[in-house]
Design an enzyme around this catalytic site. Structure first.
Site, PDB file in Angstrom:
ATOM      1  N   ASP A 150     -43.481   2.580  -9.351  1.00  0.00           N
ATOM      2  CA  ASP A 150     -42.735   1.630  -8.523  1.00  0.00           C
ATOM      3  C   ASP A 150     -43.267   0.202  -8.711  1.00  0.00           C
ATOM      4  O   ASP A 150     -44.383  -0.001  -9.179  1.00  0.00           O
ATOM      5  CB  ASP A 150     -42.900   1.977  -7.036  1.00  0.00           C
ATOM      6  CG  ASP A 150     -42.239   3.296  -6.656  1.00  0.00           C
ATOM      7  OD1 ASP A 150     -41.622   3.937  -7.519  1.00  0.00           O
ATOM      8  OD2 ASP A 150     -42.353   3.672  -5.480  1.00  0.00           O
ATOM      9  N   HIS A 198     -35.482  -0.263  -7.050  1.00  0.00           N
ATOM     10  CA  HIS A 198     -36.496  -0.262  -5.971  1.00  0.00           C
ATOM     11  C   HIS A 198     -36.292  -1.505  -5.096  1.00  0.00           C
ATOM     12  O   HIS A 198     -37.256  -2.055  -4.587  1.00  0.00           O
ATOM     13  CB  HIS A 198     -37.894  -0.220  -6.590  1.00  0.00           C
ATOM     14  CG  HIS A 198     -39.004   0.072  -5.615  1.00  0.00           C
ATOM     15  ND1 HIS A 198     -38.951   1.089  -4.690  1.00  0.00           N
ATOM     16  CD2 HIS A 198     -40.217  -0.528  -5.421  1.00  0.00           C
ATOM     17  CE1 HIS A 198     -40.089   1.095  -3.981  1.00  0.00           C
ATOM     18  NE2 HIS A 198     -40.854   0.116  -4.399  1.00  0.00           N
ATOM     19  N   HIS A 257     -38.186  -6.202  -2.452  1.00  0.00           N
ATOM     20  CA  HIS A 257     -39.167  -5.302  -1.833  1.00  0.00           C
ATOM     21  C   HIS A 257     -39.334  -5.553  -0.329  1.00  0.00           C
ATOM     22  O   HIS A 257     -40.460  -5.682   0.177  1.00  0.00           O
ATOM     23  CB  HIS A 257     -40.522  -5.403  -2.552  1.00  0.00           C
ATOM     24  CG  HIS A 257     -41.324  -4.129  -2.452  1.00  0.00           C
ATOM     25  ND1 HIS A 257     -42.029  -3.774  -1.308  1.00  0.00           N
ATOM     26  CD2 HIS A 257     -41.515  -3.123  -3.334  1.00  0.00           C
ATOM     27  CE1 HIS A 257     -42.625  -2.615  -1.515  1.00  0.00           C
ATOM     28  NE2 HIS A 257     -42.321  -2.186  -2.726  1.00  0.00           N
ATOM     29  N   HIS A 293     -47.799   3.116  -9.292  1.00  0.00           N
ATOM     30  CA  HIS A 293     -47.235   1.754  -9.224  1.00  0.00           C
ATOM     31  C   HIS A 293     -47.647   0.937 -10.437  1.00  0.00           C
ATOM     32  O   HIS A 293     -48.848   0.741 -10.648  1.00  0.00           O
ATOM     33  CB  HIS A 293     -47.703   1.062  -7.947  1.00  0.00           C
ATOM     34  CG  HIS A 293     -47.194   1.717  -6.698  1.00  0.00           C
ATOM     35  ND1 HIS A 293     -47.679   2.931  -6.253  1.00  0.00           N
ATOM     36  CD2 HIS A 293     -46.216   1.351  -5.840  1.00  0.00           C
ATOM     37  CE1 HIS A 293     -47.021   3.278  -5.152  1.00  0.00           C
ATOM     38  NE2 HIS A 293     -46.127   2.344  -4.883  1.00  0.00           N
TER      39      HIS A 293
END
Ligand SMILES: [Zn+2]
Length: 225
Positions: free
Chosen positions: A32, A82, A86, A175
């Site tokens: 991610d 994603h 964010h 990540h």
């Protein structure tokens, strides 16, 4: 309520998958918050072991580093959505949520040349309006089976936790970026991937993208792959 918002198997704000079938040796490695300046180091390791992965990218990061986003698809990996910025979706309006997902979808399509089929919520947080936004953008939700906490733990702790908890069909979450931060230090993540790939391959696991793990195509003889 906390479970409804953050529970990996909660479908209150829209259905999410969080693991694949338990009857195969396949697992999915996912990343991610990228792309980041460190992503190519992960791509090198994946290429070395011929392992496909899925990268849930933020639209803003894709705009900042379009060549790295393209390198991800060129390496045979899948790109998921994603979000664009964010955000924490709690208490955000449905219009905000849909606009943010759509901007990410557009940024990824324009820069990386692919349209994501999967969405992973920032912080794993779902909210009112997400279900409709995903439906309109044709995005299916996916969470994870095991999350590595690679943004706050040491590499041996992260790799150890993933190696001990992995099981057939697992979706592992690491990540390759740190939210929208430019040039983040992802040394822990890189080191973790360097240790995990040979270890899990040795144990007989096979890596697949999220799409092939969760939506295996029918083989010509009619049985599922
Ligand atoms: Zn994230």
């Amino acid at each position: 309520m906390a479970w409804a918002v953050r529970g990996r198997s909660s479908a209150v704000f829209g259905p999410s998958r969080w693991r694949g079938p338990r009857d195969t040796a396949a697992i999915a490695l996912t990343f991610d918050d990228g792309p980041s300046e460190g992503t190519p180091r992960i791509l090198e390791l994946l290429a070395q072991y011929r392992v496909p992965a899925t990268f849930f990218q933020c639209g803003r990061n894709v705009e900042r580093l379009p060549e790295i986003a393209r390198a991800v698809t060129a390496g045979g990996h899948e790109i998921g959505n994603h979000s664009h910025t964010h955000p924490l979706f709690c208490f955000k309006s449905s219009a905000f949520i849909e606009a943010d997902l759509a901007r990410a979808q557009d940024a990824i399509a324009a820069r990386a040349g692919v349209t994501p089929a999967w969405f992973r919520a920032p912080f794993g947080v779902r909210w009112f309006g997400l279900r409709q936004a995903q439906r309109r953008l044709r995005l299916r939700g996916v969470m994870w089976t095991i999350i590595g906490y690679d943004w706050k733990r040491k590499a041996d702790q992260v790799a150890g936790a993933l190696a001990s908890r992995v099981s057939p069909g697992a979706i592992l979450c690491l990540h390759d970026g740190r939210e929208l931060r430019p040039a983040p230090d992802i040394g822990v993540t890189v080191e973790c991937v360097r240790r995990l790939l040979p270890m899990l391959l040795e144990r007989g696991y096979r890596f697949e993208t999220v799409s092939s793990l969760l939506c295996p195509t029918k083989s010509p003889n009619g049985s599922s792959k």
